[in-house]
Design a protein around this motif. Structure first.
Motif, short mmCIF file in Angstrom:
data_model
loop_
_atom_site.label_atom_id
_atom_site.label_comp_id
_atom_site.label_asym_id
_atom_site.label_seq_id
_atom_site.Cartn_x
_atom_site.Cartn_y
_atom_site.Cartn_z
N LYS A 16 0.83 -1.21 0.00
CA LYS A 16 0.00 0.00 0.00
C LYS A 16 0.87 1.26 0.00
CE LYS A 16 -3.62 -2.39 2.61
NZ LYS A 16 -4.34 -2.49 3.90
N LYS A 56 -10.32 1.93 -13.33
CA LYS A 56 -9.46 1.78 -12.15
C LYS A 56 -10.27 2.00 -10.87
CE LYS A 56 -6.71 4.86 -10.29
NZ LYS A 56 -5.62 5.78 -9.91
N ASP A 57 -11.10 3.03 -10.86
CA ASP A 57 -11.93 3.30 -9.69
C ASP A 57 -12.90 2.14 -9.42
OD1 ASP A 57 -10.69 5.79 -9.51
OD2 ASP A 57 -12.22 6.75 -10.77
N ASN A 102 -10.90 -0.85 -7.99
CA ASN A 102 -10.54 -0.61 -6.59
C ASN A 102 -11.76 -0.71 -5.68
OD1 ASN A 102 -7.74 -0.29 -6.74
ND2 ASN A 102 -7.88 1.88 -7.24
N ARG A 148 -10.25 -1.54 -2.14
CA ARG A 148 -8.92 -0.96 -2.00
C ARG A 148 -8.98 0.56 -2.00
NH1 ARG A 148 -4.66 -3.57 -6.00
NH2 ARG A 148 -5.44 -1.86 -7.27
N ASP A 170 -8.38 4.38 -3.13
CA ASP A 170 -8.57 4.90 -4.48
C ASP A 170 -7.27 5.26 -5.18
OD1 ASP A 170 -7.89 7.20 -3.09
OD2 ASP A 170 -9.78 8.24 -3.45
N ARG A 209 -4.65 3.30 -5.25
CA ARG A 209 -3.95 2.08 -5.64
C ARG A 209 -4.00 1.91 -7.16
NH1 ARG A 209 -4.08 -1.64 -1.27
NH2 ARG A 209 -2.95 -3.13 -2.60
N THR A 218 -5.80 -7.29 -12.38
CA THR A 218 -5.61 -7.26 -10.93
C THR A 218 -6.00 -8.64 -10.39
OG1 THR A 218 -6.08 -6.04 -8.89
CG2 THR A 218 -7.92 -6.37 -10.41
#
Length: 570
Positions: A208, A436-437, A440, A445, A447, A449, A529
């Protein structure tokens, strides 16, 4: 010769070498949705895993158990047929008693069912070294290589492995355990703690933190503070620094109180900075300080020890999951090539234990292996509300393009190590930054990342710099300016990406998906991912994904499963 390597402590795993061929390495976290870093809590799993691959306990000629925390010996506890078992192991690294990495650090017996079996244990550092070198291209070519080992409880140590002359040891580069990186997050940033941990209790923070530092800027004045406090606290002539070096030797963070000194180091830095800088800048600067320290010390030691030239380097241990450090080492002119195995952390220690015994008995050389030698997809039936239909890899590519929705992919055997490389992945189009949002959010996860790109190997140099073949997602690449708007979902805040290149030799199914996706979309890149429950290993079967329920499509072994209730896509 059949050798079974066991890693019984955290990141527990069982690995089998048949001659020079790695048959499997099964990490406990990748079975039954187990928590990440799971130990081998019951020895009964070992005969089950052997039987799954056509072997029995009696087929094994040599049992090898990875060493663990301690200066003279390591120890671990487990269970056999309901009975508690206490085992003595080799220590964490080489010592006066075990000066040679390839010398057994302990021999003993352990129970397995009704059998009483003899085992050999090598120091923990030996497993790291063996797992890296034996799987490297240098071993396959019969070439020598430096091996840098830096894991959480150890100072970074540099070795030289020559197939003809053996393993040479140059000792530590500097007296700082690898867990210091994650411990920085206990003092600065969103993971700050009020109570200082005495042992390492969260192995996920380092990853992280690597993402979080992209929010900050490296400040020279902060780096200078880290440099001066480090010299005073750990390497200087003060009584406190001398006492530290006498007390702490990198024998494993559970065997010595290393973290209390690391916390004191960060408290001194906090006092000198006096709140004048944003936490994200402090953490970015600490990352840069350690990167520069590591690269400078590696280069200086090589020059002092072996002289000018261009050398091979293997980097292994949990710190080798840091893609920016890997890339900085690879960029150094002294190094012509850098190899990081896809299992640099303790997930590769069962392989390393077996490989250490192989090297000890047969001589230093390569083992035959593949990154997809984990568990197979466990058979399961679709849950109510889901339907399945045949779907080729090329058809899946078109689904990804036309739906612009993520798909969980469970195909073939699972990956070795912590990175999902297309066998236990969530794949999605990268052309919309909102993806991506969404990914996550799906995975719970933060935001900031990043999501990694997978790219056809022959297209990668056009899109990424350097764009070199990197099939294990362990190096940093810059996204070229003309491509940033075309695939924003895989662009990290600093303009880089953790690239995985894909060739037909790496994974023919994944290559077919990417090749067809490129044809229909014009983009040879997808998001990738890991497919897992938060804090757990990869999904073992389709039913686990359906119970999780956060993605409407699952593709496995040529079948696509689609949720048809609750308004799901059809």
């Amino acid at each position: 010769m059949i050798i079974c390597g066991l890693k019984l402590t955290h990141d527990g795993a069982v690995a089998l070498l048949d001659g020079d061929r790695l048959v499997f390495s099964i990490e406990i976290e990748k079975l039954d949705n187990n928590p990440r870093y799971s130990e081998v809590s019951d020895l009964g799993i070992i005969p089950q895993l052997l039987a799954d691959h056509g072997y029995s306990v009696t087929d094994v000629d040599e049992w090898v158990i990875d060493g663990w925390d301690g200066q003279e010996f390591g120890h671990t506890s487990t269970v056999n047929d309901g009975e508690a078992v206490e085992l003595v192991l080799a220590p964490y690294r080489e010592s006066q008693a075990v000066p040679d990495l390839l010398r057994p650090g302990h021999r003993g017996h352990f129970p397995l069912g009704a059998a009483d079996l003899e085992y050999t244990s090598y120091v923990h550092a030996a497993g790291h070294l063996a797992s890296a070198y034996c799987t490297s291209p240098y071993a396959a070519a019969g070439q020598a290589s430096f091996v840098l080992v830096w894991d959480g409880g150890m100072f970074p140590r540099l070795y030289f492995v020559d197939p003809q002359r053996g393993v040479e040891n140059s000792g530590p580069l500097f007296p700082l355990v690898g867990h210091s990186y994650a411990t920085a997050a206990h003092h600065f940033g969103p993971f700050r703690r009020a109570v200082e941990a005495k042992t390492v209790d969260d192995l996920s923070v380092a990853g992280k933190l690597m993402a979080y530092i992209a929010l900050g800027q490296v400040r020279a004045e902060i780096v200078d503070v880290f440099t001066s406090v480090f010299a005073e606290a750990f390497e200087g002539p003060s009584p406190e620094a001398v006492a530290y070096r006498e007390r702490i030797g990198g024998w494993g963070s559970n065997a010595e109180p290393s973290l209390e000194y690391v916390h004191a180091f960060f408290r001194q830095v906090e006092e000198q900075l006096a709140g004048a800088f944003a936490d994200e800048d402090v953490l970015a600067s600490f990352h840069q300080f350690l990167e520069e320290l590591l690269v400078e010390r590696v280069a200086a030691r090589i020059l002092q020890w072996k002289g000018e030239g261009t050398w091979n380097l293997c980097f292994v241990g949990g710190c080798a999951l840091n893609i920016k450090w890997n890339s900085a080492l690879r960029a150094h002119p002294l190094l012509k090539s850098v190899w990081v195995p896809p299992f640099p952390n303790d997930s590769g220690s069962a392989i390393g234990a077996a490989a250490a015994r192989f090297m000890d008995r047969e001589g230093i050389g390569a083992i035959a292996w593949h990154p997809r030698l984990g568990p197979t997809v466990r058979p399961s039936e679709p849950l109510p509300g889901w339907t399945g239909s045949p779907c080729s890899a090329e058809e899946l590519a078109r689904v990804l393009h036309e739906s612009n929705a993520p798909v969980v992919v469970l195909n073939g055997r699972a990956e070795l190590g912590p990175r999902a490389l297309g066998g236990r992945s969530i794949l999605a189009a990268a052309v919309d930054g909102k993806m991506k949002d969404l990914l996550n959010e799906v995975k719970g996860r933060e935001d900031y990342r990043p999501v990694a790109p997978i790219c056809l190997v022959d297209e990668a140099p056009k899109i990424f710099s350097p764009g070199t073949p990197d099939p294990h997602m362990l190096f940093d690449h810059e996204v070229r300016a003309e491509w940033r708007e075309r695939m924003p979902a895989v662009l990290h805040l600093d303009g880089t990406a953790r690239l995985q290149t894909v060739s037909r030799e790496d994974d023919p199914v994944l290559e077919s998906i990417l090749r067809e996706y490129h044809r229909v979309s014009g983009v040879p890149v997808l998001c990738n991912t890991s497919a897992n429950l938060n804090g757990r290993g990869f999904f073992p079967d389709v039913a686990s994904v359906m119970r999780w329920g956060r993605v409407d499509r699952v593709w496995s072994e040529g079948v696509i499963y689609v949720r048809v209730d609750d308004g799901g896509a059809s």
